[in-house]
Design a protein around this motif. Sequence first.
Motif, PDB file in Angstrom:
ATOM      1  N   ARG A  53      -5.904 -52.620 -41.919  1.00  0.00           N
ATOM      2  CA  ARG A  53      -6.894 -52.966 -40.888  1.00  0.00           C
ATOM      3  C   ARG A  53      -7.560 -54.272 -41.322  1.00  0.00           C
ATOM      4  O   ARG A  53      -8.590 -54.282 -41.981  1.00  0.00           O
ATOM      5  CB  ARG A  53      -7.926 -51.827 -40.780  1.00  0.00           C
ATOM      6  CG  ARG A  53      -9.049 -52.105 -39.783  1.00  0.00           C
ATOM      7  CD  ARG A  53      -8.579 -52.148 -38.352  1.00  0.00           C
ATOM      8  NE  ARG A  53      -8.009 -50.880 -37.933  1.00  0.00           N
ATOM      9  CZ  ARG A  53      -7.186 -50.782 -36.875  1.00  0.00           C
ATOM     10  NH1 ARG A  53      -6.852 -51.845 -36.145  1.00  0.00           N
ATOM     11  NH2 ARG A  53      -6.691 -49.602 -36.554  1.00  0.00           N
ATOM     12  N   PHE A 101       5.076 -54.979 -29.126  1.00  0.00           N
ATOM     13  CA  PHE A 101       3.626 -55.191 -29.123  1.00  0.00           C
ATOM     14  C   PHE A 101       2.970 -54.052 -28.351  1.00  0.00           C
ATOM     15  O   PHE A 101       3.359 -53.773 -27.216  1.00  0.00           O
ATOM     16  CB  PHE A 101       3.312 -56.540 -28.473  1.00  0.00           C
ATOM     17  CG  PHE A 101       1.864 -56.711 -28.103  1.00  0.00           C
ATOM     18  CD1 PHE A 101       0.875 -56.688 -29.077  1.00  0.00           C
ATOM     19  CD2 PHE A 101       1.484 -56.896 -26.777  1.00  0.00           C
ATOM     20  CE1 PHE A 101      -0.470 -56.826 -28.735  1.00  0.00           C
ATOM     21  CE2 PHE A 101       0.145 -57.047 -26.426  1.00  0.00           C
ATOM     22  CZ  PHE A 101      -0.836 -57.015 -27.406  1.00  0.00           C
ATOM     23  N   GLN A 141       3.307 -47.855 -32.097  1.00  0.00           N
ATOM     24  CA  GLN A 141       2.541 -49.010 -31.602  1.00  0.00           C
ATOM     25  C   GLN A 141       2.709 -50.183 -32.583  1.00  0.00           C
ATOM     26  O   GLN A 141       2.581 -50.004 -33.791  1.00  0.00           O
ATOM     27  CB  GLN A 141       1.064 -48.601 -31.485  1.00  0.00           C
ATOM     28  CG  GLN A 141       0.055 -49.717 -31.648  1.00  0.00           C
ATOM     29  CD  GLN A 141      -0.996 -49.752 -30.559  1.00  0.00           C
ATOM     30  OE1 GLN A 141      -0.724 -49.443 -29.404  1.00  0.00           O
ATOM     31  NE2 GLN A 141      -2.204 -50.133 -30.899  1.00  0.00           N
ATOM     32  N   HIS A 142       3.003 -51.363 -32.050  1.00  0.00           N
ATOM     33  CA  HIS A 142       3.152 -52.602 -32.832  1.00  0.00           C
ATOM     34  C   HIS A 142       4.374 -52.617 -33.758  1.00  0.00           C
ATOM     35  O   HIS A 142       4.514 -53.511 -34.596  1.00  0.00           O
ATOM     36  CB  HIS A 142       1.895 -52.926 -33.649  1.00  0.00           C
ATOM     37  CG  HIS A 142       0.670 -53.274 -32.829  1.00  0.00           C
ATOM     38  ND1 HIS A 142       0.718 -53.687 -31.522  1.00  0.00           N
ATOM     39  CD2 HIS A 142      -0.650 -53.271 -33.153  1.00  0.00           C
ATOM     40  CE1 HIS A 142      -0.510 -53.927 -31.080  1.00  0.00           C
ATOM     41  NE2 HIS A 142      -1.360 -53.673 -32.044  1.00  0.00           N
ATOM     42  N   ARG A 177       4.755 -54.045 -39.867  1.00  0.00           N
ATOM     43  CA  ARG A 177       3.472 -53.975 -40.570  1.00  0.00           C
ATOM     44  C   ARG A 177       3.357 -52.772 -41.486  1.00  0.00           C
ATOM     45  O   ARG A 177       2.417 -52.702 -42.276  1.00  0.00           O
ATOM     46  CB  ARG A 177       2.306 -54.007 -39.579  1.00  0.00           C
ATOM     47  CG  ARG A 177       2.225 -52.793 -38.656  1.00  0.00           C
ATOM     48  CD  ARG A 177       0.992 -52.868 -37.762  1.00  0.00           C
ATOM     49  NE  ARG A 177       0.870 -51.718 -36.886  1.00  0.00           N
ATOM     50  CZ  ARG A 177      -0.245 -51.387 -36.250  1.00  0.00           C
ATOM     51  NH1 ARG A 177      -1.339 -52.133 -36.396  1.00  0.00           N
ATOM     52  NH2 ARG A 177      -0.278 -50.349 -35.452  1.00  0.00           N
ATOM     53  N   LEU A 219       4.128 -60.861 -33.059  1.00  0.00           N
ATOM     54  CA  LEU A 219       2.732 -61.300 -32.987  1.00  0.00           C
ATOM     55  C   LEU A 219       2.152 -61.311 -34.402  1.00  0.00           C
ATOM     56  O   LEU A 219       2.390 -60.380 -35.173  1.00  0.00           O
ATOM     57  CB  LEU A 219       1.964 -60.303 -32.121  1.00  0.00           C
ATOM     58  CG  LEU A 219       0.510 -60.583 -31.752  1.00  0.00           C
ATOM     59  CD1 LEU A 219       0.423 -61.645 -30.651  1.00  0.00           C
ATOM     60  CD2 LEU A 219      -0.171 -59.309 -31.259  1.00  0.00           C
ATOM     61  N   HIS A 245      -1.061 -60.740 -36.068  1.00  0.00           N
ATOM     62  CA  HIS A 245      -2.286 -60.084 -35.613  1.00  0.00           C
ATOM     63  C   HIS A 245      -3.468 -60.456 -36.516  1.00  0.00           C
ATOM     64  O   HIS A 245      -4.021 -59.610 -37.233  1.00  0.00           O
ATOM     65  CB  HIS A 245      -2.048 -58.576 -35.635  1.00  0.00           C
ATOM     66  CG  HIS A 245      -3.026 -57.757 -34.871  1.00  0.00           C
ATOM     67  ND1 HIS A 245      -4.387 -57.802 -35.106  1.00  0.00           N
ATOM     68  CD2 HIS A 245      -2.849 -56.856 -33.869  1.00  0.00           C
ATOM     69  CE1 HIS A 245      -4.985 -56.953 -34.285  1.00  0.00           C
ATOM     70  NE2 HIS A 245      -4.079 -56.370 -33.526  1.00  0.00           N
ATOM     71  N   TYR A 279      -6.908 -61.258 -38.217  1.00  0.00           N
ATOM     72  CA  TYR A 279      -8.340 -60.929 -38.162  1.00  0.00           C
ATOM     73  C   TYR A 279      -9.080 -62.067 -38.870  1.00  0.00           C
ATOM     74  O   TYR A 279      -9.064 -62.144 -40.108  1.00  0.00           O
ATOM     75  CB  TYR A 279      -8.637 -59.638 -38.918  1.00  0.00           C
ATOM     76  CG  TYR A 279      -8.110 -58.349 -38.308  1.00  0.00           C
ATOM     77  CD1 TYR A 279      -6.745 -58.046 -38.307  1.00  0.00           C
ATOM     78  CD2 TYR A 279      -8.986 -57.397 -37.783  1.00  0.00           C
ATOM     79  CE1 TYR A 279      -6.277 -56.846 -37.781  1.00  0.00           C
ATOM     80  CE2 TYR A 279      -8.520 -56.188 -37.258  1.00  0.00           C
ATOM     81  CZ  TYR A 279      -7.171 -55.930 -37.257  1.00  0.00           C
ATOM     82  OH  TYR A 279      -6.701 -54.732 -36.750  1.00  0.00           O
ATOM     83  N   LYS A 302      -6.806 -55.969 -20.901  1.00  0.00           N
ATOM     84  CA  LYS A 302      -6.518 -54.567 -21.224  1.00  0.00           C
ATOM     85  C   LYS A 302      -7.777 -53.698 -21.215  1.00  0.00           C
ATOM     86  O   LYS A 302      -7.689 -52.481 -21.193  1.00  0.00           O
ATOM     87  CB  LYS A 302      -5.826 -54.464 -22.595  1.00  0.00           C
ATOM     88  CG  LYS A 302      -4.468 -55.167 -22.640  1.00  0.00           C
ATOM     89  CD  LYS A 302      -3.440 -54.479 -23.530  1.00  0.00           C
ATOM     90  CE  LYS A 302      -3.589 -54.646 -24.982  1.00  0.00           C
ATOM     91  NZ  LYS A 302      -2.508 -54.160 -25.820  1.00  0.00           N
ATOM     92  N   ASP A 326     -10.065 -57.492 -25.071  1.00  0.00           N
ATOM     93  CA  ASP A 326      -8.658 -57.265 -25.404  1.00  0.00           C
ATOM     94  C   ASP A 326      -7.834 -57.959 -24.319  1.00  0.00           C
ATOM     95  O   ASP A 326      -7.538 -57.381 -23.290  1.00  0.00           O
ATOM     96  CB  ASP A 326      -8.376 -55.753 -25.464  1.00  0.00           C
ATOM     97  CG  ASP A 326      -7.034 -55.426 -26.090  1.00  0.00           C
ATOM     98  OD1 ASP A 326      -6.258 -56.368 -26.382  1.00  0.00           O
ATOM     99  OD2 ASP A 326      -6.749 -54.223 -26.281  1.00  0.00           O
ATOM    100  N   VAL A 386      -3.285 -63.195 -28.201  1.00  0.00           N
ATOM    101  CA  VAL A 386      -4.174 -62.082 -27.885  1.00  0.00           C
ATOM    102  C   VAL A 386      -5.533 -62.390 -28.508  1.00  0.00           C
ATOM    103  O   VAL A 386      -5.593 -62.877 -29.638  1.00  0.00           O
ATOM    104  CB  VAL A 386      -3.622 -60.761 -28.463  1.00  0.00           C
ATOM    105  CG1 VAL A 386      -4.568 -59.596 -28.181  1.00  0.00           C
ATOM    106  CG2 VAL A 386      -2.238 -60.470 -27.903  1.00  0.00           C
ATOM    107  N   TRP A 443      -8.903 -60.312 -29.454  1.00  0.00           N
ATOM    108  CA  TRP A 443      -9.325 -58.903 -29.547  1.00  0.00           C
ATOM    109  C   TRP A 443     -10.572 -58.767 -30.406  1.00  0.00           C
ATOM    110  O   TRP A 443     -10.669 -59.343 -31.484  1.00  0.00           O
ATOM    111  CB  TRP A 443      -8.205 -58.059 -30.149  1.00  0.00           C
ATOM    112  CG  TRP A 443      -8.498 -56.583 -30.254  1.00  0.00           C
ATOM    113  CD1 TRP A 443      -8.731 -55.731 -29.214  1.00  0.00           C
ATOM    114  CD2 TRP A 443      -8.566 -55.787 -31.452  1.00  0.00           C
ATOM    115  NE1 TRP A 443      -8.942 -54.445 -29.699  1.00  0.00           N
ATOM    116  CE2 TRP A 443      -8.850 -54.463 -31.074  1.00  0.00           C
ATOM    117  CE3 TRP A 443      -8.411 -56.069 -32.800  1.00  0.00           C
ATOM    118  CZ2 TRP A 443      -8.982 -53.413 -31.982  1.00  0.00           C
ATOM    119  CZ3 TRP A 443      -8.544 -55.030 -33.719  1.00  0.00           C
ATOM    120  CH2 TRP A 443      -8.814 -53.719 -33.309  1.00  0.00           C
ATOM    121  N   GLU A 453      -4.534 -63.822 -32.106  1.00  0.00           N
ATOM    122  CA  GLU A 453      -3.211 -63.416 -32.558  1.00  0.00           C
ATOM    123  C   GLU A 453      -2.167 -64.228 -31.808  1.00  0.00           C
ATOM    124  O   GLU A 453      -2.146 -64.201 -30.588  1.00  0.00           O
ATOM    125  CB  GLU A 453      -3.032 -61.926 -32.258  1.00  0.00           C
ATOM    126  CG  GLU A 453      -4.261 -61.079 -32.614  1.00  0.00           C
ATOM    127  CD  GLU A 453      -4.297 -59.710 -31.927  1.00  0.00           C
ATOM    128  OE1 GLU A 453      -3.259 -59.244 -31.437  1.00  0.00           O
ATOM    129  OE2 GLU A 453      -5.381 -59.104 -31.883  1.00  0.00           O
TER     130      GLU A 453
END
Length: 300
Positions: free
Chosen positions: A57, A67, A81-82, A86, A167, A169, A171, A193, A214, A246, A248, A274
Amino acid sequence: PQPSVHSERGRVVASLPTGDSVEILLYGATVISWKANGRENLWVSEAAKLDGSKPVRGGVPIVFPCFGPPPKDHATGSLPQHGFARNSTWEYLGKSTSESEGKLASGGDDSIKLDFGLSSSQLTEDNKKAWGYDFALVYSVTLKRDGLQTMLSVRNQGEKAFEFQMLLHTYFRIDDISKVAVNGLGSTTYVDKVLDATTHTQSSPSLTITGEVDRVYSGIKQDTTSITQDGKPRLDVTRDGISDSVVWNPWIQKAKGMGDFEPKDGYKNMVCVEVGAVDGWQKLEAGETFEGGMIVKSHA
Ligand code: BG6
């Protein structure tokens, strides 16, 4: 001092004579730290699992080959998911450094490139069963004096064509979400979203964040999406070979709902911008290679 690279206990750490550094976990090839000008640019949750039990995270998890939740009627339909990149353990393929002689006193224009690989043979049996294509990913993380470059190459090594999305992702760590703006997405269409999962066009050149966001922007004309803080440039994210992004931020309620999101008010110190290819699918015929990624510049 020379550029240095250490690899131990499932991590690779590289630093430049300037003190700038990057740290990557083999789990997910997740970049978990990038420091430039004495400052950390990535946000990682205090409750993030770094032991390979769950995707990280924070940092830069790699989303591949789907994605979000994959459509049930697509070849990726039974993946999580995703996707699996990862939460698979990648292989460290090695480093290449470039040093500029005579310039070392001033820090030179050194750079360190670290390569990581993941191919079908390294997947768990479950993932192999769920997505049985013969592929090879190479993820190159280059620490430069003026920024961080992350590029993903996807090669179809098999006989059958496949479709994927990818993607990065990321942070980003920021001081205060109320003072941040994300610029360079004006006139771009996006799927919201949070609101209604339908397509909108952003009228303002600058996006400020005052609640859960999102948004999946696609076909972005400008190469660079920049993050400003207090009106001053903070981070410039430049897409290379891809044109979707993206934005988010989970805000209060979503952050509460994520067990691995700490501190709970950490949403004030992060924003995900992202870069990727997530609008529809990228098709790779047998033997073909795709490449896409980003260069991020951090302002002091
Ligand atoms: C974003 C998605 O990219 O990732 C969001 O647009 C999602 O919808 C977020 O909530 C985080 O996903 P995850 O699987 O890491 O919790």
